[in-house]
Motif scaffolding. Structure first.
Motif, PDB file in Angstrom:
ATOM      1  N   LEU A 178       0.829  -1.204   0.000  1.00 18.43           N
ATOM      2  CA  LEU A 178       0.000   0.000   0.000  1.00 18.43           C
ATOM      3  C   LEU A 178       0.864   1.256   0.000  1.00 18.43           C
ATOM      4  O   LEU A 178       0.594   2.206  -0.746  1.00 18.43           O
ATOM      5  N   THR A 179       1.910   1.287   0.820  1.00 17.54           N
ATOM      6  CA  THR A 179       2.755   2.486   0.861  1.00 17.54           C
ATOM      7  C   THR A 179       3.517   2.692  -0.447  1.00 17.54           C
ATOM      8  O   THR A 179       3.754   3.823  -0.862  1.00 17.54           O
ATOM      9  N   GLU A 180       3.907   1.597  -1.093  1.00 20.19           N
ATOM     10  CA  GLU A 180       4.671   1.717  -2.339  1.00 20.19           C
ATOM     11  C   GLU A 180       3.798   2.099  -3.530  1.00 20.19           C
ATOM     12  O   GLU A 180       4.321   2.562  -4.552  1.00 20.19           O
ATOM     13  N   THR A 181       2.498   1.888  -3.424  1.00 16.47           N
ATOM     14  CA  THR A 181       1.595   2.185  -4.542  1.00 16.47           C
ATOM     15  C   THR A 181       0.563   3.246  -4.183  1.00 16.47           C
ATOM     16  O   THR A 181      -0.340   3.520  -4.984  1.00 16.47           O
ATOM     17  N   TYR A 182       0.687   3.841  -2.997  1.00 18.53           N
ATOM     18  CA  TYR A 182      -0.311   4.824  -2.552  1.00 18.53           C
ATOM     19  C   TYR A 182      -0.362   5.988  -3.551  1.00 18.53           C
ATOM     20  O   TYR A 182       0.678   6.508  -3.963  1.00 18.53           O
ATOM     21  N   THR A 183      -1.566   6.397  -3.916  1.00 18.62           N
ATOM     22  CA  THR A 183      -1.755   7.348  -5.011  1.00 18.62           C
ATOM     23  C   THR A 183      -2.437   8.609  -4.510  1.00 18.62           C
ATOM     24  O   THR A 183      -3.496   8.548  -3.874  1.00 18.62           O
ATOM     25  N   VAL A 184      -1.836   9.759  -4.805  1.00 18.05           N
ATOM     26  CA  VAL A 184      -2.369  11.040  -4.352  1.00 18.05           C
ATOM     27  C   VAL A 184      -3.247  11.661  -5.446  1.00 18.05           C
ATOM     28  O   VAL A 184      -3.052  11.408  -6.641  1.00 18.05           O
ATOM     29  N   ARG A 185      -4.202  12.473  -5.037  1.00 18.05           N
ATOM     30  CA  ARG A 185      -5.132  13.080  -5.992  1.00 18.05           C
ATOM     31  C   ARG A 185      -4.453  14.133  -6.862  1.00 18.05           C
ATOM     32  O   ARG A 185      -4.669  14.202  -8.071  1.00 18.05           O
ATOM     33  N   GLY A 186      -3.617  14.961  -6.252  1.00 15.83           N
ATOM     34  CA  GLY A 186      -2.978  16.039  -7.011  1.00 15.83           C
ATOM     35  C   GLY A 186      -3.897  17.241  -7.166  1.00 15.83           C
ATOM     36  O   GLY A 186      -4.961  17.329  -6.546  1.00 15.83           O
ATOM     37  N   LEU A 187      -3.474  18.206  -8.000  1.00 20.03           N
ATOM     38  CA  LEU A 187      -4.258  19.429  -8.246  1.00 20.03           C
ATOM     39  C   LEU A 187      -5.147  19.208  -9.469  1.00 20.03           C
ATOM     40  O   LEU A 187      -4.708  19.382 -10.604  1.00 20.03           O
ATOM     41  N   LYS A 188      -6.382  18.836  -9.238  1.00 20.21           N
ATOM     42  CA  LYS A 188      -7.266  18.464 -10.336  1.00 20.21           C
ATOM     43  C   LYS A 188      -8.476  19.369 -10.487  1.00 20.21           C
ATOM     44  O   LYS A 188      -9.266  19.195 -11.411  1.00 20.21           O
ATOM     45  N   GLY A 189      -8.696  20.295  -9.553  1.00 21.86           N
ATOM     46  CA  GLY A 189      -9.823  21.213  -9.693  1.00 21.86           C
ATOM     47  C   GLY A 189     -11.145  20.606  -9.257  1.00 21.86           C
ATOM     48  O   GLY A 189     -11.209  19.538  -8.659  1.00 21.86           O
ATOM     49  N   ALA A 190     -12.223  21.312  -9.629  1.00 15.08           N
ATOM     50  CA  ALA A 190     -13.556  21.002  -9.104  1.00 15.08           C
ATOM     51  C   ALA A 190     -14.071  19.638  -9.524  1.00 15.08           C
ATOM     52  O   ALA A 190     -14.735  18.944  -8.745  1.00 15.08           O
ATOM     53  N   VAL A 191     -13.816  19.237 -10.775  1.00 13.86           N
ATOM     54  CA  VAL A 191     -14.335  17.945 -11.255  1.00 13.86           C
ATOM     55  C   VAL A 191     -13.235  17.077 -11.855  1.00 13.86           C
ATOM     56  O   VAL A 191     -13.508  16.087 -12.527  1.00 13.86           O
ATOM     57  N   GLY A 192     -11.980  17.458 -11.627  1.00 14.10           N
ATOM     58  CA  GLY A 192     -10.864  16.636 -12.064  1.00 14.10           C
ATOM     59  C   GLY A 192     -10.241  17.027 -13.387  1.00 14.10           C
ATOM     60  O   GLY A 192      -9.312  16.371 -13.851  1.00 14.10           O
ATOM     61  N   THR A 193     -10.711  18.116 -14.007  1.00  9.75           N
ATOM     62  CA  THR A 193     -10.225  18.495 -15.344  1.00  9.75           C
ATOM     63  C   THR A 193      -9.116  19.538 -15.309  1.00  9.75           C
ATOM     64  O   THR A 193      -8.605  19.921 -16.363  1.00  9.75           O
TER      65      THR A 193
END
Length: 474
Positions: A178-193
C-alpha cells in the motif's frame, strides 16, 4: 466551551501519530501545502511577490483554533475560514490560486494517511523483531498445543509465537504494498479536469503538469492519479483501513491466546511495578493489556465497516457526504492501530512463561497426546488400525474419567495399555515413545527458524525500525 477529549488519541496513541492528526498539525500541513503551491506557481511565472511568500512562511506555525472556529461560524465553510485566517496573519492574499477546497483537503489528508502508514510500518517491523526474539527464547519449550481449545498434540511456545508472527508478516506485506503504490489526488480542480489551473496559466498544459508534479514531490507520495474527480476514490480509504485491521489481527489473536494461558498460569503478560491487582485480590494478575489489544481490534473492525460503507458509494464526479464519516474514521483508525502496537510491544517486552506449570500440564496430557503415535506403533506390530484405535480409545476415556473423578492422581494410560494384550507393546516401549514425545514437536523448530529469516530480511531493509521501543502505556 471546554474541549471534548478524544480517548483514543489522549490515552493510547503515540505522540508521533497525534502530531500528524491534531487540529494544529493539520493546519500547519495545509499551510505548508499552500506555500509549496505558491512557490511552484511563482517559479512557473505567476506574479506572486517573494515578500508575500516570506510573510506566509513566517506565520505558518501561529495556529489559533478558536479564531478559525469563529470565522467558520460566519462563513459556514471550514476551508474559507482557514484561508482568511492565514491571509490575515500574513497580510497578503496569494494562497489558494486556481485551487478548490478539495485540492487542499484531499492532498493534505492523504499526506496524513501516508505519513501515518510509514510510522506503522516501522512499528510492525519492531513488533516482528520482538516476536522473533521471544520465539527463539522459547523455541524448545514444549507445551500442550490446543485445537478447539482442547489438548491436541505437543508443540513449543516459540512455535505458537511464530505462528501469530507469521500472520503479522502477511499484514506487513500488504501494508508495504500500500505504501509503495499509494496514489495522491494532485491538483485536479472542481471535477478533475484542472480547468482553473489551465486558465491561470493561459492554457499552458505543460506548466499545469509541471505544477502538479512539483506539488506531488513536495508531498513525497509515490503515485498520482491521472483520472480522478472532485475527490479521490474512497476505495483507497477502504484499502487503508483494511490494512490497519489486518495489522491488528495477529497481535489480537496472540493476545487472546496469552489471556487463556494466563488463566492456566502457564504464561502471563507481566505485571508492571506498582500495578494493582483486580478486585482487591493481590494474587490476580489480569491480562489487562491483552484485553486492550483485543478491544482495539474490535474498534478497527467498526471503522472498517464505516470504510466499507463509503467504498462504491460515490456519485458522478464526487460529493462530500463521506466527509463526516472520514473525519472520525481516518484519524481514529490510526489512533487505534497505533495504540494497539504501543500496547502489544509492551506486552512482548514484559511477558513471561512458567516452565514448571507447563511441565505439569504436559505430564497430565502427554500420554493422551501420544495416542496417535502409539496407534501407529501398534499397527506396525501387526494390529489392525481400527482395532488399535478402539482399544486405545477405551483406555483413554476410562483414564480421563478416573482423573476427573479423582479416582487416580496421575495419568496412568500407558500402564493400562501395557497391561492389555490387545496392544502388543510393553510399558518400557510405551515409556520410550513418551520420552521421544517430550523432545519431539515435529518441525516446530525449523518453522521458527524460517520465520526468523523472514523477519531478519525486513529488519535489514529498515534497520532503524527494528529497534523501536514503545512509550509508557497506562
Amino acid at each position: 466551551m471546554s474541549a471534548i477529549p478524544n480517548v483514543l488519541a489522549e490515552r493510547y496513541a503515540s505522540q508521533a501519530i497525534c502530531n500528524i492528526w491534531s487540529a494544529e498539525g493539520r493546519i500547519v500541513l495545509e499551510r505548508e501545502f499552500w506555500i509549496a503551491v505558491m512557490k511552484a506557481q511563482k517559479e512557473l511565472g505567476l506574479d506572486i511577490p517573494q515578500d508575500a511568500i516570506d510573510a506566509y512562511e513566517s506565520v505558518k506555525d501561529q495556529v489559533n483554533l478558536q479564531s478559525i472556529m469563529d470565522r467558520e461560524r460566519v462563513t459556514r465553510h471550514d476551508v474559507k475560514a482557514r484561508i482568511e485566517e492565514f491571509c490575515d496573519l500574513a497580510g497578503h492574499q496569494h494562497i489558494h490560486k486556481g485551487m478548490t477546497s478539495r485540492d487542499l483537503t484531499e492532498n493534505v489528508e492523504q499526506l496524513q494517511v501516508y505519513r501515518s502508514l510509514l510510522i506503522l510500518r516501522d512499528k510492525t517491523i519492531a513488533t516482528l523483531a520482538k516476536l522473533d526474539s521471544r520465539a527463539q527464547q522459547w523455541k524448545g519449550l514444549l507445551i500442550t498445543a490446543r485445537t478447539h481449545n482442547v489438548a491436541a498434540q505437543p508443540t513449543t511456545f516459540g512455535k505458537r509465537i511464530a505462528m501469530f508472527g507469521e500472520e503479522l508478516l502477511g499484514a506487513l506485506g500488504s501494508l508495504n504494498h500500500l505504501t509503495e503504490t499509494y496514489t495522491v489526488r494532485g491538483l485536479k480542480g472542481a471535477v478533475g479536469t484542472q480547468m482553473d489551473q489551465i486558465s491561470l496559466f493561459e492554457g499552458d498544459l505543460d506548466k499545469v503538469n509541471a505544477l502538479e508534479n512539483n506539488i506531488c514531490k513536495h508531498l513525497g507520495i509515490p503515485e498520482v492519479y491521472d483520472n480522478v474527480g472532485q475527490v479521490y476514490p474512497r476505495s483507497l480509504d477502504f484499502r487503508t483501513v483494511s490494512v490497519l485491521t489486518d495489522l491488528a489481527s495477529g497481535p489480537s489473536s496472540f493476545s487472546r491466546t496469552l489471556r487463556l494461558m494466563a488463566g492456566n498460569e502457564t504464561a502471563s503478560e507481566g505485571f508492571a511495578k506498582g500495578q494493582t491487582g483486580s478486585s482487591a485480590m493481590p494474587h490476580k494478575m489480569n491480562s489487562r493489556s491483552c484485553e486492550r489489544v483485543n478491544g482495539f481490534q474490535t474498534i478497527l473492525k467498526g471503522y472498517l465497516a464505516m470504510a466499507t460503507g463509503l467504498a462504491g458509494d460515490q456519485w458522478n464526479e464526487g460529493d462530500v457526504s463521506c466527509s463526516v464519516v472520514r473525519r472520525v474514521m481516518l484519524p481514529d483508525a490510526f489512533y487505534a492501530c497505533d495504540g494497539m502496537f504501543e500496547t502489544f510491544l509492551t506486552i512482548l517486552n514484559q511477558m513471561d512463561a512458567y516452565p514448571a506449570v507447563i511441565d505439569a500440564e504436559n505430564e497430565h496430557y502427554l500420554p493422551f497426546l501420544m495416542t496417535t503415535t502409539i496407534m501407529m506403533e501398534a499397527v506396525k506390530a501387526g494390529v489392525g488400525r481400527e482395532a488399535a484405535h478402539k482399544v486405545i480409545k477405551e483406555h483413554a476415556v476410562a483414564t480421563v474419567n478416573d482423573l476427573r473423578a479423582r479416582a487416580v492422581n496421575q495419568n496412568d494410560l500407558l500402564r493400562r495399555l501395557a497391561e492389555d494384550d490387545r496392544i502388543p507393546l510393553s510399558l518400557e516401549q510405551l515409556n520410550s515413545l513418551l520420552e521421544e514425545g517430550r523432545e519431539n514437536a515435529g518441525s516446530a523448530r525449523t518453522q521458527i527458524d524460517a520465520f526468523s529469516k523472514k523477519v531478519a530480511d525486513w529488519s535489514k531493509r529498515f534497520p532503524s525500525a527494528a529497534n523501536y521501543e514503545p512509550g509508557s502505556i497506562l
